[in-house]
Design a protein around this motif. Structure first.
Motif, mmCIF file in Angstrom:
data_model
loop_
_atom_site.group_PDB
_atom_site.id
_atom_site.type_symbol
_atom_site.label_atom_id
_atom_site.label_comp_id
_atom_site.label_asym_id
_atom_site.label_seq_id
_atom_site.Cartn_x
_atom_site.Cartn_y
_atom_site.Cartn_z
ATOM 1 N N ALA A 19 192.490 22.934 17.356
ATOM 2 C CA ALA A 19 192.159 21.574 16.918
ATOM 3 C C ALA A 19 190.652 21.434 16.722
ATOM 4 N N ARG A 20 189.861 22.119 17.557
ATOM 5 C CA ARG A 20 188.401 22.093 17.412
ATOM 6 C C ARG A 20 187.920 22.974 16.265
ATOM 7 N N HIS A 21 188.723 23.958 15.886
ATOM 8 C CA HIS A 21 188.370 24.883 14.804
ATOM 9 C C HIS A 21 189.442 24.764 13.712
ATOM 10 N N GLY A 22 189.381 23.652 12.969
ATOM 11 C CA GLY A 22 190.431 23.333 12.004
ATOM 12 C C GLY A 22 190.650 24.398 10.955
ATOM 13 N N ARG A 23 189.578 25.059 10.523
ATOM 14 C CA ARG A 23 189.725 26.099 9.499
ATOM 15 C C ARG A 23 190.590 27.242 10.000
ATOM 16 N N TRP A 24 190.440 27.587 11.268
ATOM 17 C CA TRP A 24 191.227 28.678 11.838
ATOM 18 C C TRP A 24 192.668 28.246 12.095
ATOM 19 N N TRP A 25 192.884 26.962 12.302
ATOM 20 C CA TRP A 25 194.254 26.462 12.433
ATOM 21 C C TRP A 25 195.003 26.656 11.117
ATOM 22 N N GLY A 26 194.365 26.268 9.999
ATOM 23 C CA GLY A 26 194.979 26.479 8.694
ATOM 24 C C GLY A 26 195.148 27.950 8.378
ATOM 25 N N PHE A 27 194.145 28.747 8.735
ATOM 26 C CA PHE A 27 194.218 30.186 8.507
ATOM 27 C C PHE A 27 195.370 30.808 9.289
ATOM 28 N N GLY A 28 195.578 30.361 10.522
ATOM 29 C CA GLY A 28 196.627 30.919 11.361
ATOM 30 C C GLY A 28 198.024 30.495 10.954
ATOM 31 N N MET A 29 198.142 29.423 10.156
ATOM 32 C CA MET A 29 199.461 28.987 9.705
ATOM 33 C C MET A 29 199.974 29.786 8.516
ATOM 34 N N ILE A 30 199.106 30.506 7.837
ATOM 35 C CA ILE A 30 199.511 31.226 6.624
ATOM 36 C C ILE A 30 200.665 32.194 6.880
ATOM 37 N N PRO A 31 200.607 33.064 7.922
ATOM 38 C CA PRO A 31 201.736 33.992 8.137
ATOM 39 C C PRO A 31 203.050 33.270 8.418
ATOM 40 N N ALA A 32 203.002 32.190 9.211
ATOM 41 C CA ALA A 32 204.228 31.457 9.521
ATOM 42 C C ALA A 32 204.804 30.804 8.269
ATOM 43 N N LEU A 33 203.938 30.299 7.385
ATOM 44 C CA LEU A 33 204.411 29.692 6.146
ATOM 45 C C LEU A 33 205.051 30.735 5.236
ATOM 46 N N ILE A 34 204.441 31.917 5.165
ATOM 47 C CA ILE A 34 205.008 33.003 4.346
ATOM 48 C C ILE A 34 206.381 33.393 4.883
ATOM 49 N N THR A 35 206.476 33.557 6.205
ATOM 50 C CA THR A 35 207.750 33.946 6.816
ATOM 51 C C THR A 35 208.796 32.857 6.632
ATOM 52 N N LEU A 36 208.400 31.604 6.823
ATOM 53 C CA LEU A 36 209.340 30.498 6.660
ATOM 54 C C LEU A 36 209.877 30.434 5.233
ATOM 55 N N ALA A 37 209.007 30.606 4.247
ATOM 56 C CA ALA A 37 209.449 30.590 2.849
ATOM 57 C C ALA A 37 210.444 31.719 2.581
ATOM 58 N N GLY A 38 210.151 32.912 3.127
ATOM 59 C CA GLY A 38 211.065 34.029 2.934
ATOM 60 C C GLY A 38 212.424 33.789 3.560
ATOM 61 N N TYR A 39 212.433 33.218 4.757
ATOM 62 C CA TYR A 39 213.704 32.944 5.426
ATOM 63 C C TYR A 39 214.487 31.845 4.706
ATOM 64 N N ILE A 40 213.798 30.847 4.188
ATOM 65 C CA ILE A 40 214.499 29.775 3.465
ATOM 66 C C ILE A 40 215.189 30.344 2.224
ATOM 67 N N VAL A 41 214.480 31.195 1.485
ATOM 68 C CA VAL A 41 215.088 31.821 0.304
ATOM 69 C C VAL A 41 216.301 32.654 0.704
ATOM 70 N N ALA A 42 216.162 33.445 1.778
ATOM 71 C CA ALA A 42 217.273 34.297 2.220
ATOM 72 C C ALA A 42 218.475 33.464 2.666
ATOM 73 N N LEU A 43 218.239 32.366 3.374
ATOM 74 C CA LEU A 43 219.343 31.527 3.846
ATOM 75 C C LEU A 43 220.023 30.781 2.699
ATOM 76 N N VAL A 44 219.237 30.365 1.700
ATOM 77 C CA VAL A 44 219.834 29.710 0.532
ATOM 78 C C VAL A 44 220.740 30.695 -0.211
ATOM 79 N N LEU A 45 220.263 31.924 -0.400
ATOM 80 C CA LEU A 45 221.086 32.949 -1.055
ATOM 81 C C LEU A 45 222.348 33.232 -0.238
ATOM 82 N N LEU A 46 222.189 33.277 1.085
ATOM 83 C CA LEU A 46 223.352 33.539 1.940
ATOM 84 C C LEU A 46 224.365 32.409 1.844
ATOM 85 N N SER A 47 223.878 31.169 1.798
ATOM 86 C CA SER A 47 224.804 30.037 1.716
ATOM 87 C C SER A 47 225.571 30.031 0.397
#
Length: 317
Positions: A19-47
């Motif tokens: 929270a004190r280092h906002g730039r690093w908070w955004g930087f650290g969310m990038i991998p989780a966002l990439i993984t989340l997008a990949g899982y959403i695509v995979a689950l939509v295809l599975l459904s």
């Protein structure tokens, strides 16, 4: 109880740090966002393919009349999608850490720099770091699955299966989540995975205080994305206290001997250890045994042992 509260404190400190280092908070969310997008695509295809998979798996039901064929294949399609969703929840953190290895390495290094006493960055190629991270994550995943199978079997025990087993499941998941999150910081300190697990197991309440609340947060995928940078920062702060980095004292005189000149002349330290002189005629430096055997002290010449003491988990340069 104190360690349990301290573990929760590290989780809160990590969130405050990002929270004190906002730039690093955004930087650290990038991998989780990439993984989340990949899982959403995979689950939509599975459904969209779940009905086809159910029909392919049940050719014997082609001649069944209504409603039995629809009930069977509908149930199998629901189980298939539910299984995919469960696998996604179980593996999300491990995959995020694997995808985010370079990101979290930088985040961990920044936390160390801002807090002081950062260890030297290991000279390992990126591809080798990814390979080690993938191997360690697979090892942890196998252990989690083994515990999961055991707990699933215990779930059929009356009363115990409805009370003790769910609590044990959260504790197991929380412990191994801390193992995963602290891997980057402890690997930077030269601690191999087997020792990391033993180190956290010896401080089990501390690990559970950090990991169990985080598991409850991670049940919601969006909160996983938001909380992951702070979780990595908090795990780094926890690792700093578990395995502190000692400052280089090579070439300095022993402070204990400075306080007692008589002891220095006689070669005896106040703690009762016998001293001596170096080959060059100067006072010898007897290094105190560090509290944590995994701390990364600089190489310190110890004449009483006739050699150099160093971190056994850090490869020699």
């Amino acid at each position: 109880m104190r360690d349990l509260v301290a573990g929760m404190g590290y989780l809160a400190k990590g969130q405050k740090w990002v929270a004190r280092h906002g730039r690093w908070w955004g930087f650290g969310m990038i991998p989780a966002l990439i993984t989340l997008a990949g899982y959403i695509v995979a689950l939509v295809l599975l459904s969209t393919r779940a009905d086809d998979l159910a029909a392919w798996a049940t050719p014997f039901a082609d001649g069944w009349g209504s409603p039995w064929q629809g009930l069977l294949r509908g149930a199998l399609a629901a189980i298939t999608f539910g299984g995919g969703l469960l696998i996604a929840l179980i593996t999300f953190t491990a995959v995020t850490l694997l995808v985010g290895q370079p990101f979290y390495e930088s985040l961990c290094e920044k936390v160390d720099e801002t807090e002081g006493g950062a260890p030297a960055k290991p000279e390992i190629p990126l591809w080798r770091e990814l390979l080690i991270s993938a191997r360690d994550s697979l090892y942890v995943l196998v252990r989690v699955l083994a515990f999961g199978i055991l707990l699933f079997g215990c779930g059929f025990i009356p009363v115990v299966g409805q009370t003790v087993v769910p609590v044990a499941g959260f504790c197991v998941s929380g412990f191994f989540l801390v193992v995963e999150l602290s891997a980057v910081a402890l690997q930077r300190r030269g601690v191999p995975q087997a020792e990391r697990i033993r180190l956290l197991r010896r401080r089990l309440p501390l690990a559970l205080g950090f990991g169990v609340p985080l598991i409850l947060l991670f049940l919601v995928p969006l909160l996983t994305v938001l909380a992951m940078p702070g979780a990595v920062a908090g795990a780094t702060l926890l690792a700093r206290d578990l395995v502190p980095v000692q400052e280089d004292r090579d070439g300095e005189e022993d402070p204990a001997a400075q306080e007692d000149p008589a002891a220095q002349e006689s070669g005896e330290h106040p703690g009762g250890a016998r001293g001596g002189t170096s080959h060059g005629g100067g006072p010898a430096f007897a290094s105190a045994c560090p509290e944590n055997p995994y701390a990364e002290p600089p190489q310190v010449r110890n004449p009483h042992r006739g050699g150099v003491e160093a971190n056994p988990y850090r490869s020699a340069p």
